[in-house]
Scaffold this active site. Structure first.
Site, PDB file in Angstrom:
ATOM      1  N   ARG A  74       0.731 -32.903  10.074  1.00 52.12           N
ATOM      2  CA  ARG A  74       2.084 -32.382   9.870  1.00 52.12           C
ATOM      3  C   ARG A  74       2.236 -31.915   8.426  1.00 52.12           C
ATOM      4  O   ARG A  74       2.070 -32.706   7.493  1.00 52.12           O
ATOM      5  CB  ARG A  74       3.124 -33.461  10.181  1.00 52.12           C
ATOM      6  CG  ARG A  74       4.553 -32.998   9.892  1.00 52.12           C
ATOM      7  CD  ARG A  74       5.624 -34.028  10.282  1.00 52.12           C
ATOM      8  NE  ARG A  74       6.931 -33.522   9.886  1.00 52.12           N
ATOM      9  CZ  ARG A  74       7.841 -34.204   9.188  1.00 52.12           C
ATOM     10  NH1 ARG A  74       7.615 -35.452   8.821  1.00 52.12           N
ATOM     11  NH2 ARG A  74       8.969 -33.646   8.849  1.00 52.12           N
ATOM     12  N   HIS A 119      11.649 -28.900   4.321  1.00 48.63           N
ATOM     13  CA  HIS A 119      11.503 -30.285   3.882  1.00 48.63           C
ATOM     14  C   HIS A 119      12.069 -30.389   2.454  1.00 48.63           C
ATOM     15  O   HIS A 119      11.329 -30.481   1.480  1.00 48.63           O
ATOM     16  CB  HIS A 119      10.034 -30.708   3.939  1.00 48.63           C
ATOM     17  CG  HIS A 119       9.827 -32.206   3.955  1.00 48.63           C
ATOM     18  ND1 HIS A 119       9.133 -32.867   4.946  1.00 48.63           N
ATOM     19  CD2 HIS A 119      10.225 -33.166   3.097  1.00 48.63           C
ATOM     20  CE1 HIS A 119       9.110 -34.162   4.693  1.00 48.63           C
ATOM     21  NE2 HIS A 119       9.762 -34.377   3.566  1.00 48.63           N
ATOM     22  N   GLU A 164      14.939 -34.593   8.061  1.00 46.50           N
ATOM     23  CA  GLU A 164      15.931 -35.558   7.574  1.00 46.50           C
ATOM     24  C   GLU A 164      17.204 -34.929   7.023  1.00 46.50           C
ATOM     25  O   GLU A 164      17.512 -35.069   5.831  1.00 46.50           O
ATOM     26  CB  GLU A 164      15.296 -36.468   6.513  1.00 46.50           C
ATOM     27  CG  GLU A 164      14.081 -37.205   7.018  1.00 46.50           C
ATOM     28  CD  GLU A 164      13.554 -38.251   6.037  1.00 46.50           C
ATOM     29  OE1 GLU A 164      13.984 -38.255   4.870  1.00 46.50           O
ATOM     30  OE2 GLU A 164      12.715 -39.064   6.449  1.00 46.50           O
ATOM     31  N   ASN A 305      11.496 -40.371  11.880  1.00 51.31           N
ATOM     32  CA  ASN A 305      10.896 -40.909  10.663  1.00 51.31           C
ATOM     33  C   ASN A 305      11.421 -42.333  10.475  1.00 51.31           C
ATOM     34  O   ASN A 305      12.624 -42.524  10.309  1.00 51.31           O
ATOM     35  CB  ASN A 305      11.286 -40.082   9.428  1.00 51.31           C
ATOM     36  CG  ASN A 305      10.738 -38.662   9.468  1.00 51.31           C
ATOM     37  OD1 ASN A 305       9.965 -38.300  10.356  1.00 51.31           O
ATOM     38  ND2 ASN A 305      11.131 -37.856   8.496  1.00 51.31           N
ATOM     39  N   TYR A 307      11.011 -46.028   8.418  1.00 52.43           N
ATOM     40  CA  TYR A 307      10.414 -46.771   7.308  1.00 52.43           C
ATOM     41  C   TYR A 307      10.808 -48.237   7.259  1.00 52.43           C
ATOM     42  O   TYR A 307      10.024 -49.080   6.868  1.00 52.43           O
ATOM     43  CB  TYR A 307      10.765 -46.115   5.959  1.00 52.43           C
ATOM     44  CG  TYR A 307       9.995 -44.839   5.728  1.00 52.43           C
ATOM     45  CD1 TYR A 307       8.720 -44.877   5.174  1.00 52.43           C
ATOM     46  CD2 TYR A 307      10.516 -43.614   6.102  1.00 52.43           C
ATOM     47  CE1 TYR A 307       7.987 -43.710   4.981  1.00 52.43           C
ATOM     48  CE2 TYR A 307       9.791 -42.437   5.920  1.00 52.43           C
ATOM     49  CZ  TYR A 307       8.523 -42.498   5.361  1.00 52.43           C
ATOM     50  OH  TYR A 307       7.806 -41.356   5.175  1.00 52.43           O
ATOM     51  N   GLU A 373       6.965 -39.634  10.783  1.00 57.42           N
ATOM     52  CA  GLU A 373       6.638 -40.262   9.496  1.00 57.42           C
ATOM     53  C   GLU A 373       6.785 -41.763   9.632  1.00 57.42           C
ATOM     54  O   GLU A 373       7.736 -42.248  10.233  1.00 57.42           O
ATOM     55  CB  GLU A 373       7.610 -39.848   8.368  1.00 57.42           C
ATOM     56  CG  GLU A 373       7.364 -38.512   7.761  1.00 57.42           C
ATOM     57  CD  GLU A 373       8.393 -38.181   6.673  1.00 57.42           C
ATOM     58  OE1 GLU A 373       8.893 -39.094   5.986  1.00 57.42           O
ATOM     59  OE2 GLU A 373       8.697 -36.987   6.538  1.00 57.42           O
TER      60      GLU A 373
HETATM   61  C1  PNW Z   1      11.241 -39.376   3.535  1.00 58.97           C
HETATM   62  N1  PNW Z   1      15.664 -43.393   1.063  1.00 58.97           N
HETATM   63  O1  PNW Z   1      12.296 -39.340   2.652  1.00 58.97           O
HETATM   64  C2  PNW Z   1      10.697 -37.992   3.375  1.00 58.97           C
HETATM   65  O2  PNW Z   1      10.692 -37.243   4.563  1.00 58.97           O
HETATM   66  C3  PNW Z   1       9.407 -37.910   2.643  1.00 58.97           C
HETATM   67  O3  PNW Z   1       9.337 -36.657   2.038  1.00 58.97           O
HETATM   68  C4  PNW Z   1       9.295 -39.057   1.664  1.00 58.97           C
HETATM   69  O4  PNW Z   1       8.221 -38.932   0.804  1.00 58.97           O
HETATM   70  C5  PNW Z   1       9.240 -40.317   2.488  1.00 58.97           C
HETATM   71  O5  PNW Z   1      10.383 -40.449   3.292  1.00 58.97           O
HETATM   72  C6  PNW Z   1       9.066 -41.590   1.664  1.00 58.97           C
HETATM   73  O6  PNW Z   1      10.193 -41.806   0.868  1.00 58.97           O
HETATM   74  C7  PNW Z   1      13.080 -40.404   2.301  1.00 58.97           C
HETATM   75  O7  PNW Z   1      15.908 -43.498  -0.161  1.00 58.97           O
HETATM   76  C8  PNW Z   1      13.459 -40.507   0.984  1.00 58.97           C
HETATM   77  O8  PNW Z   1      16.182 -44.157   1.919  1.00 58.97           O
HETATM   78  C9  PNW Z   1      14.314 -41.494   0.564  1.00 58.97           C
HETATM   79  C10 PNW Z   1      14.795 -42.385   1.489  1.00 58.97           C
HETATM   80  C11 PNW Z   1      14.415 -42.289   2.823  1.00 58.97           C
HETATM   81  C12 PNW Z   1      13.558 -41.300   3.225  1.00 58.97           C
END
Ligand code: PNW
Length: 471
Positions: A74, A119, A164, A305, A307, A373
């Site tokens: 991707r 992006h 996002e 995505n 995390y 992601e």
């Molecule tokens: C995503 N937060 O962004 C993005 O899609 C990527 O480009 C990035 O590198 C990746 O997550 C890791 O951070 C985020 O602060 C950036 O909650 C910040 C946040 C969440 C997602």
């Protein structure tokens, strides 16, 4: 076990890896402007001017992709590298040539590209005309999307329009910690989110009516979401706050696209109520026009995505100071005692992904899901032997397997964030998400596989050979 055609991928984004910020006719983007402002907006005033130099060293990236044994990659294309002022009036052929080579090289290596059109890197020329707060952006984005479908769609079959929109709206236009750095709590973010949804829908409709029959691809938008649980599971207030938390993050974008064509009811009613309480002129959350193409149904799959997970509790009454922020509209706060590792916001909760996948299945009518992601970062001294991240990938992929086998979620692929250590937005190069370490001090930006990269390669080859054997 994973389905035979399961996509094993890794992800990157143009601004985070390419460098060459003004090479070969590329126009500036809002991240170029934001980073060049200095003053600590980005950690130690780092920028993506050079970063991994993937614009020069693409072939090194390809070797990394091959070394991992990925079936999918991707990437995002830089809008202002293709169209320097954001419009199709002027096409930068060197930009077209670069992405043509990337796509052709991937296909020649039997790796399927998934291409993100946007992006976070809006052409600065469009920001100068109001950027995403301008309603015109829907048409302008649609033209750009059509240009990409036309140019690359003979070979690209998986498209993400926007990455996002929540982060663009909230971090870019409310908190002001991402480009374009606007801090207009509770107003700009809703407007930006609205125009991003309109833009996405316009592009999906264009693909559907003009390109799908010939090109046969699929189009969606990538939505980030935490999983959320109440701080006190016995408290109806905390449960309701948790639902609001999800409605104001994932629901903000997923409800219009997958459920009703409009924002979640609780989001509408709360923003309306609080707008009245705060004596705002109008409701702040815009209405979708019946005269425009529908937002509902404009995704061919669900792109997630993921995390982290959060514990959420209710907050009563109006917080001090500026009370317009969208998370204050939600009246739900994240428990600050929830443990985090790596970057400040990332608590490692692998089973949160499984729960979120089940929630997506139940809430959005069992869509095909790509995890576009997921990853875990390193901060501080470089650890090549990153056993903690090996465990992370083992655990989270196990949770994806359970979601498929035990919960019946239709997961089609998993993309690790990220292929390479790269420019991690406001955190600069301090935070490293790569499966490959990048030596930013060297002009060659040498890529070296982490132990977690080898671990991921091992996981992929294990599952690939299992599915091959069972065929
Ligand atoms: C995503 N937060 O962004 C993005 O899609 C990527 O480009 C990035 O590198 C990746 O997550 C890791 O951070 C985020 O602060 C950036 O909650 C910040 C946040 C969440 C997602």
């Amino acid at each position: 076990m994973f389905p035979p055609k399961f996509a094993w991928g890794a992800a990157t984004a143009a601004y985070q890896i390419e460098g060459g910020w003004d090479s070969d006719g590329k126009g500036p983007s809002i991240w170029d402007t934001f980073c060049h402002k200095g003053g600590g907006l980005v950690y130690e005033d780092h920028s993506g001017d050079v970063t991994c130099s993937s614009y020069v060293f693409w072939e090194e990236d390809l070797k990394c992709i091959q070394q991992l044994g990925l079936t999918h990659y991707r990437l995002s294309v830089s809008w202002s590298r293709l169209l320097p002022d954001g419009t199709t009036k002027h096409v930068n052929q060197k930009g077209v040539r670069y992405y043509n080579k990337v796509i052709d090289d991937l296909l020649a290596s039997n790796v399927m590209p998934m291409v993100t059109l946007y992006h976070f890197d809006l052409p600065q020329a469009l920001q100068d005309q109001g950027g995403w707060t301008s309603p015109e952006m829907a048409d302008i984005f649609d033209s750009y999307a059509c240009f990409c479908f036309q140019t690359f769609g003979d070979r690209v079959k998986l498209w993400i329009t926007l990455n996002e929109p929540y982060v663009c709206a909230k971090l870019g236009h409310e908190d002001g910690i991402f480009a374009p750095g606007i801090k207009e709590p509770g107003i700009a973010a809703y407007l930006v989110g609205h125009n991003m949804l309109r833009a996405h829908a316009r592009a999906w409709h264009s693909y559907h009516s003009m390109y799908r029959a010939k090109q046969g691809g699929a189009v969606s938008l990538a939505l980030n979401s935490d999983w959320a649980e109440p701080v006190n599971p016995a408290s109806p207030d905390d449960i309701a706050a948790t639902e609001r938390y999800l409605a104001f993050s994932l629901g903000w974008f997923a409800w219009p696209v997958f459920v009703t064509g409009d924002y979640p009811e609780v989001m509408r009613s709360r923003v309306e109520l609080r707008s009245k309480e705060l004596s705002c002129q109008d409701c702040r959350l815009p209405a979708f026009s019946k005269d425009e193409p529908s937002i509902l149904g404009t995704a061919d799959f669900f792109a997630l995505n993921y995390y982290t997970s959060r514990r959420v509790k209710a907050v009563g009454g109006l917080p001090e100071g500026c009370g317009l922020k969208s998370d204050q509209d939600a009246e739900a706060v994240v428990d600050p005692t929830w443990p985090v590792c790596g970057v400040s916001w990332l608590a490692v909760v692998p089973d949160g992904l499984r729960k979120l996948l089940k929630y997506i299945k139940d809430t959005f009518n069992n869509p095909a899901v790509y995890i576009t992601e997921n990853g875990f970062s390193q901060v501080g001294p470089v650890v090549m032997d990153d056993v903690q991240r090996c465990g992370f990938y083992q655990d989270i992929i196990q949770e994806v397997a359970k979601a498929i086998q035990e919960d019946g979620v239709d997961v089609r692929g998993y993309f690790a964030w990220s292929l390479l250590d790269n420019f991690e937005w406001a955190d600069g190069f301090r935070v490293r998400f790569g499966l490959f370490h990048v030596d930013f001090a060297q002009p060659e930006k040498t890529r070296t596989i982490y132990r977690s990269g080898r671990e991921y390669a091992g996981i992929i080859s294990k599952y690939q050979s299992q599915t091959n054997n069972s065929q």
